[in-house]
Design a protein around this motif. Structure first.
Motif, PDB file in Angstrom:
ATOM      1  N   VAL A   1      58.958  16.981 -51.039  1.00  0.00           N
ATOM      2  CA  VAL A   1      59.600  16.227 -49.953  1.00  0.00           C
ATOM      3  C   VAL A   1      61.093  16.231 -50.244  1.00  0.00           C
ATOM      4  CG1 VAL A   1      59.802  13.984 -48.809  1.00  0.00           C
ATOM      5  CG2 VAL A   1      57.567  14.758 -49.653  1.00  0.00           C
TER       6      VAL A   1
ATOM      7  N   TYR B   1      62.179  16.061 -53.915  1.00  0.00           N
ATOM      8  CA  TYR B   1      61.247  15.269 -54.704  1.00  0.00           C
ATOM      9  C   TYR B   1      59.906  15.981 -54.811  1.00  0.00           C
ATOM     10  CZ  TYR B   1      64.379  11.281 -53.824  1.00  0.00           C
ATOM     11  OH  TYR B   1      65.460  10.431 -53.754  1.00  0.00           O
TER      12      TYR B   1
ATOM     13  N   ASN C   1      45.157  10.662 -47.403  1.00  0.00           N
ATOM     14  CA  ASN C   1      45.819  10.864 -48.673  1.00  0.00           C
ATOM     15  C   ASN C   1      47.244  10.357 -48.602  1.00  0.00           C
ATOM     16  OD1 ASN C   1      47.324  13.021 -47.600  1.00  0.00           O
ATOM     17  ND2 ASN C   1      46.066  14.599 -48.531  1.00  0.00           N
ATOM     18  N   TRP C   2      47.851  10.258 -49.756  1.00  0.00           N
ATOM     19  CA  TRP C   2      49.167   9.634 -49.837  1.00  0.00           C
ATOM     20  C   TRP C   2      49.905  10.166 -51.063  1.00  0.00           C
ATOM     21  CZ3 TRP C   2      44.424   7.411 -50.179  1.00  0.00           C
ATOM     22  CH2 TRP C   2      44.021   6.929 -51.418  1.00  0.00           C
ATOM     23  N   PHE C   3      51.218   9.934 -51.108  1.00  0.00           N
ATOM     24  CA  PHE C   3      52.068  10.453 -52.169  1.00  0.00           C
ATOM     25  C   PHE C   3      52.309   9.372 -53.229  1.00  0.00           C
ATOM     26  CE2 PHE C   3      52.253  13.940 -49.619  1.00  0.00           C
ATOM     27  CZ  PHE C   3      53.211  13.992 -48.616  1.00  0.00           C
ATOM     28  N   ASP C   4      51.857   9.647 -54.442  1.00  0.00           N
ATOM     29  CA  ASP C   4      52.047   8.686 -55.519  1.00  0.00           C
ATOM     30  C   ASP C   4      51.718   9.317 -56.848  1.00  0.00           C
ATOM     31  OD1 ASP C   4      50.291   5.984 -56.965  1.00  0.00           O
ATOM     32  OD2 ASP C   4      52.467   6.036 -56.678  1.00  0.00           O
TER      33      ASP C   4
ATOM     34  N   TRP D   1      56.255   9.600 -57.102  1.00  0.00           N
ATOM     35  CA  TRP D   1      57.339  10.515 -56.760  1.00  0.00           C
ATOM     36  C   TRP D   1      58.146  10.790 -58.033  1.00  0.00           C
ATOM     37  CZ3 TRP D   1      59.283  11.149 -51.357  1.00  0.00           C
ATOM     38  CH2 TRP D   1      58.382  10.628 -50.412  1.00  0.00           C
ATOM     39  N   GLY D   2      58.662  12.008 -58.128  1.00  0.00           N
ATOM     40  CA  GLY D   2      59.581  12.296 -59.211  1.00  0.00           C
ATOM     41  C   GLY D   2      60.930  11.664 -58.914  1.00  0.00           C
TER      42      GLY D   2
ATOM     43  N   THR E   1      45.544   8.393 -40.951  1.00  0.00           N
ATOM     44  CA  THR E   1      46.003   7.123 -41.524  1.00  0.00           C
ATOM     45  C   THR E   1      47.511   7.145 -41.762  1.00  0.00           C
ATOM     46  OG1 THR E   1      45.501   7.935 -43.749  1.00  0.00           O
ATOM     47  CG2 THR E   1      43.784   6.676 -42.613  1.00  0.00           C
TER      48      THR E   1
ATOM     49  N   ASN F   1      50.848   5.780 -44.098  1.00  0.00           N
ATOM     50  CA  ASN F   1      51.331   5.298 -45.382  1.00  0.00           C
ATOM     51  C   ASN F   1      52.760   4.787 -45.214  1.00  0.00           C
ATOM     52  OD1 ASN F   1      48.922   6.389 -46.560  1.00  0.00           O
ATOM     53  ND2 ASN F   1      49.938   8.393 -46.628  1.00  0.00           N
TER      54      ASN F   1
ATOM     55  N   TYR G   1      56.390   3.844 -47.444  1.00  0.00           N
ATOM     56  CA  TYR G   1      57.113   4.026 -48.689  1.00  0.00           C
ATOM     57  C   TYR G   1      58.374   3.170 -48.678  1.00  0.00           C
ATOM     58  CZ  TYR G   1      53.969   7.974 -48.991  1.00  0.00           C
ATOM     59  OH  TYR G   1      52.828   8.747 -49.017  1.00  0.00           O
TER      60      TYR G   1
ATOM     61  N   ALA H   1      64.251   6.801 -56.162  1.00  0.00           N
ATOM     62  CA  ALA H   1      63.286   7.619 -55.442  1.00  0.00           C
ATOM     63  C   ALA H   1      62.353   6.708 -54.640  1.00  0.00           C
ATOM     64  CB  ALA H   1      62.479   8.461 -56.420  1.00  0.00           C
ATOM     65  N   PRO H   2      61.763   7.225 -53.583  1.00  0.00           N
ATOM     66  CA  PRO H   2      60.792   6.418 -52.822  1.00  0.00           C
ATOM     67  C   PRO H   2      59.596   6.044 -53.688  1.00  0.00           C
ATOM     68  CG  PRO H   2      61.507   8.320 -51.551  1.00  0.00           C
ATOM     69  CD  PRO H   2      62.003   8.520 -52.943  1.00  0.00           C
TER      70      PRO H   2
ATOM     71  N   LEU I   1      55.442   4.400 -53.291  1.00  0.00           N
ATOM     72  CA  LEU I   1      54.339   4.059 -52.385  1.00  0.00           C
ATOM     73  C   LEU I   1      54.236   2.551 -52.240  1.00  0.00           C
ATOM     74  CD1 LEU I   1      51.801   5.008 -50.778  1.00  0.00           C
ATOM     75  CD2 LEU I   1      50.526   4.682 -52.924  1.00  0.00           C
TER      76      LEU I   1
ATOM     77  N   TYR J   1      49.111   2.306 -48.405  1.00  0.00           N
ATOM     78  CA  TYR J   1      48.426   3.558 -48.115  1.00  0.00           C
ATOM     79  C   TYR J   1      47.191   3.296 -47.259  1.00  0.00           C
ATOM     80  CZ  TYR J   1      45.179   2.430 -51.933  1.00  0.00           C
ATOM     81  OH  TYR J   1      44.253   1.827 -52.743  1.00  0.00           O
TER      82      TYR J   1
ATOM     83  N   TRP K   1      53.130  16.878 -42.717  1.00  0.00           N
ATOM     84  CA  TRP K   1      53.418  15.452 -42.745  1.00  0.00           C
ATOM     85  C   TRP K   1      54.650  15.145 -41.900  1.00  0.00           C
ATOM     86  CZ3 TRP K   1      50.652  11.540 -44.733  1.00  0.00           C
ATOM     87  CH2 TRP K   1      49.610  11.858 -45.602  1.00  0.00           C
TER      88      TRP K   1
ATOM     89  N   PHE L   1      57.459  11.986 -41.292  1.00  0.00           N
ATOM     90  CA  PHE L   1      58.001  10.703 -41.721  1.00  0.00           C
ATOM     91  C   PHE L   1      58.742  10.067 -40.548  1.00  0.00           C
ATOM     92  CE2 PHE L   1      57.393  10.376 -46.265  1.00  0.00           C
ATOM     93  CZ  PHE L   1      57.185  11.691 -46.671  1.00  0.00           C
TER      94      PHE L   1
END
Lengths: 125, 109
Positions: free
Chosen positions: A37, A95, A110-113, A115-116, B33, B35, B37, B44-45, B47, B50, B99, B101
């Motif tokens: 991202v 990222y 699903n989801w992002f977790d 992040w760098g 679904t 999410n 952030y 950084a972002p 979570l 979710y 995706w 955002f």
């Protein structure tokens, strides 16, 4: 502790190439899809690319399709983003994110977790 | 221009409750679904919510999410100064195969 560490960012001229790396630790990479991202300076988040655990499925945003290539090396717990034909509009913090939930978002949630911390790519003459 | 629409900014006083909206379409929020952030200044972002309304461990229950049709919302109650951040909604889009955002909402407390 689960961690992601990006590297490889820097200054590159328009039309040039750069390869980003993302090293994961604290989790078995073979169990997770991974994504990239990006966030242009002062702007919002933009999804770039996804790769499933075994690299069977790969997706790209239209804005990078044909120029960027995502890949992974599960033995090294690493994901890569090869960026070619770079443009000024590719300037952003990139990222690396781990995907939790289903491998494929179209199959289930699903989801992002996590992040760098991100790596900055600047495309400028 | 983001296909998921969020208000660019929101402001509320400490202790109050605030809701941030995220509007999409049938191919994204309507089918998948959502999410959320949180991005604190200079970070950084992270979570926050979710699968529409689930909180990861460590996220205070002051934060809650909901979804109805092609829209979603993030509610924050008992606002605190440390909640000042940018908030982004995200959903998979079946037409784009990618995706999306939201444009992000900058919260000022």
């Amino acid at each position: 502790e689960v961690q992601l560490m990006e590297s490889g960012g820097g200054l590159v001229k328009p039309g040039g190439s750069l390869r980003l790396s993302c090293a994961g630790s604290g989790f078995p990479s073979t169990r997770y899809a991974m994504d990239w991202v990006r966030q242009a300076p002062g702007k919002g988040l933009e999804w770039v690319s996804s790769i499933t655990q075994s690299s069977s499925y790969i997706f790209y945003a239209d804005s990078v399709k044909g120029r960027f290539t995502i890949s992974r090396d599960n033995a090294k717990n690493s994901v890569y983003l090869q960026m070619n034909s770079l443009r000024a509009e590719d300037t952003a913090v990139y990222y690396c994110v781990r995907v939790r939930g289903q491998q494929l978002a179209r199959v289930g949630p699903n989801w992002f977790d996590p992040w760098g911390q991100g790596t900055l790519v600047t495309v400028s003459p | 221009q983001s296909v998921l629409t969020q208000p660019p900014s929101a402001s509320e006083t400490p202790g109050q409750r605030l809701t941030i909206s995220c509007s999409g379409s049938s191919s994204n929020i309507g089918s998948n679904t959502v999410n959320w952030y949180q991005q604190l200044p200079g970070s950084a972002p992270k979570l926050l919510i979710y699968t529409n309304n689930q909180r990861p461990s460590g996220v205070p229950d002051r934060f809650s999410g909901s979804k109805s049709g092609t829209s979603a919302s993030l509610a924050i109650s008992g606002l605190q100064s440390e909640d000042e951040a940018d908030y982004y909604c995200a959903a998979w889009d079946d037409n784009l195969n990618g995706w999306l955002f939201g444009g992000g909402t900058r919260l000022t407390v």
